[in-house]
Design an enzyme around this catalytic site. Structure first.
Site, short mmCIF file in Angstrom:
data_model
loop_
_atom_site.label_atom_id
_atom_site.label_comp_id
_atom_site.label_asym_id
_atom_site.label_seq_id
_atom_site.Cartn_x
_atom_site.Cartn_y
_atom_site.Cartn_z
N HIS A 132 -9.45 -0.53 1.94
CA HIS A 132 -8.88 -0.14 0.65
C HIS A 132 -8.27 1.25 0.79
O HIS A 132 -8.76 2.08 1.55
CB HIS A 132 -9.96 -0.14 -0.44
CG HIS A 132 -9.44 -0.05 -1.83
ND1 HIS A 132 -9.13 1.15 -2.43
CD2 HIS A 132 -9.17 -1.02 -2.75
CE1 HIS A 132 -8.69 0.92 -3.66
NE2 HIS A 132 -8.69 -0.39 -3.88
N ASP A 154 -11.10 -8.00 -3.64
CA ASP A 154 -10.39 -9.25 -3.37
C ASP A 154 -11.17 -10.18 -2.45
O ASP A 154 -10.93 -11.39 -2.44
CB ASP A 154 -9.02 -8.94 -2.74
CG ASP A 154 -8.12 -8.17 -3.67
OD1 ASP A 154 -7.98 -8.60 -4.82
OD2 ASP A 154 -7.58 -7.14 -3.26
N HIS A 182 0.03 -5.26 -3.23
CA HIS A 182 -0.76 -4.80 -4.37
C HIS A 182 -1.64 -5.90 -4.92
O HIS A 182 -2.86 -5.80 -4.89
CB HIS A 182 0.17 -4.24 -5.45
CG HIS A 182 -0.52 -3.60 -6.61
ND1 HIS A 182 -1.86 -3.32 -6.64
CD2 HIS A 182 -0.02 -3.16 -7.81
CE1 HIS A 182 -2.17 -2.74 -7.79
NE2 HIS A 182 -1.07 -2.65 -8.52
#
Length: 382
Positions: A264, A319, A224
């Site tokens: 994702h 990210d 996560h």
């Protein structure tokens, strides 16, 4: 009732929410109807918190009052700071230290005995948690470096004050603006694992501290909250290898390794938050004169795009660029996920409050696959 198994609750709708919406097919994220790009570029994090908690953007007077209330709650009790220092000396992991310190905050909560259904008291508790988490994190990192904590500066924004408490130096305008944007774009993102954890806890009418602590625990898992750290470790590895970034990617893909920061669970195109942080990474790189991480990430994205990954729905996520941004801001690698928690706490609190407005205890079922006719044998006969 259907017994169809939905592993990971894939595709299961468990609640209605007016807080945030993710359209993964077109790469769109909205908070209460406002596009994330507008909020990231035109609003402060404090405005976004107000929007999530109160349902509408504040007027100038409302924002000033709200900000003053947050600022007034930044200080943390000396006993708690001593505990944070002890955790640092014990080499505790930052997310675990944050979890412990946030739990300890409740011991100093002036409204600890307020009824669970007292929404105003719960909101004040949420405000205290949100204001104090940056103080805790900055004090923890400074303790790891053998330095005393820096007192909060009431003249600085939520973002600017954290960077000041972390480094002891007031951040420049580009750094403060960049970190404020990072907080905004991480504030909420639908029913992700940590938000859902907080909601489950909130559905029992537990206090908001329990919901936030649960969110921290869920976010600490590498599936996560840890991908931006993974991306940064890859960039370090490329730098140490002295290979061209594309050459390095080709080699590791041939060995079967995945490139973190791509793909994702929801987005099938480039994450809109990645676009925003990529632009901020460019600003930071130009401001500092160090374009290395920008050059590496840009080269990798362009190559993997040419290789057809984006066409397959495996595109850069938030990210892929956030780690480089945090590195430019002087934030240590293992503090990336705690920074995520510092921002997302506002979203967790909003979701708990929203769900409790029409609360129903969240209690799913599991399909039993164990024995049904086991014969009990007394212990002395086993």
């Amino acid at each position: 009732m259907s017994d169809e198994l939905k592993r990971g609750l894939e595709g299961v709708v468990v609640a209605e929410s007016g807080l945030s919406h993710v359209d993964g097919q077109v790469g769109k994220l909205v908070y209460r109807g406002y596009d994330i790009e507008d909020l990231a570029l035109k609003a402060e994090y404090e405005e976004v918190l107000y929007l999530l908690w109160h349902g509408e953007l504040p007027t100038r007077a409302e924002l000033d009052a709200f900000t003053d209330e947050l600022v007034a709650e930044r200080e943390v009790d000396d006993d708690l700071l001593e505990t944070v220092a002890t955790l640092a000396e014990a080499d505790e992991r930052p997310m675990a230290a944050l979890r412990t310190a946030t739990s300890m905050l409740s011991a100093y909560e002036p409204e600890a005995d307020a009824d669970a259904e007292d929404r105003d008291a719960a909101l004040r508790k949420g405000r205290r948690i949100t204001a104090k988490i940056p103080t805790i994190l900055a004090a923890f990192e400074r303790a790891r470096q053998g330095e005393d904590p820096v007192d909060p500066d009431p003249s600085l924004s939520h973002a600017g004050n954290f960077l000041y408490m972390l480094t002891g130096t007031e951040p420049d305008a580009v750094s403060e603006e960049t970190f404020d944007m990072a907080l905004t774009i991480h504030a909420d993102h639908g029913l992700n694992a940590s938000t859902f954890t907080g909601m489950v806890i909130g559905s029992t009418m537990a206090d908001i501290y329990s919901g936030v602590i649960g969110g921290i625990g869920a976010l600490s898992g590498p599936l996560h909250g840890g991908a931006n750290q993974d991306v940064m470790e890859v960039l370090y590895e490329i730098d140490e290898s002295e290979k061209d970034p594309v050459e390095w990617v080709i080699d590791v893909r041939e060995s079967g390794r995945r490139i973190p920061g791509f793909g994702h669970r929801v987005y099938k195109v480039k994450d809109p938050r990645a676009k925003l942080l990529q632009a901020k990474l460019r600003d930071l790189s130009e401001s500092s004169g160090d374009t290395k991480w920008l050059d590496y990430t840009t080269a990798i994205e362009e190559y993997l795009t040419e290789e057809g990954l984006v066409e397959k729905g495996i595109a850069p996520n938030v990210d892929f660029y956030s780690g480089s941004v945090y590195d430019h801001l002087g934030i240590p690698l293992d503090m990336f996920t705690p920074i995520f928690a510092m921002s997302r706490a506002g979203g967790w609190i909003a979701h708990v409050f929203e769900y409790q407005e029409d609360n129903r205890l969240i209690r799913p079922r599991a399909r039993y696959t164990g024995a049904t006719d086991a014969e009990f044998v007394p212990i002395d006969e086993r």
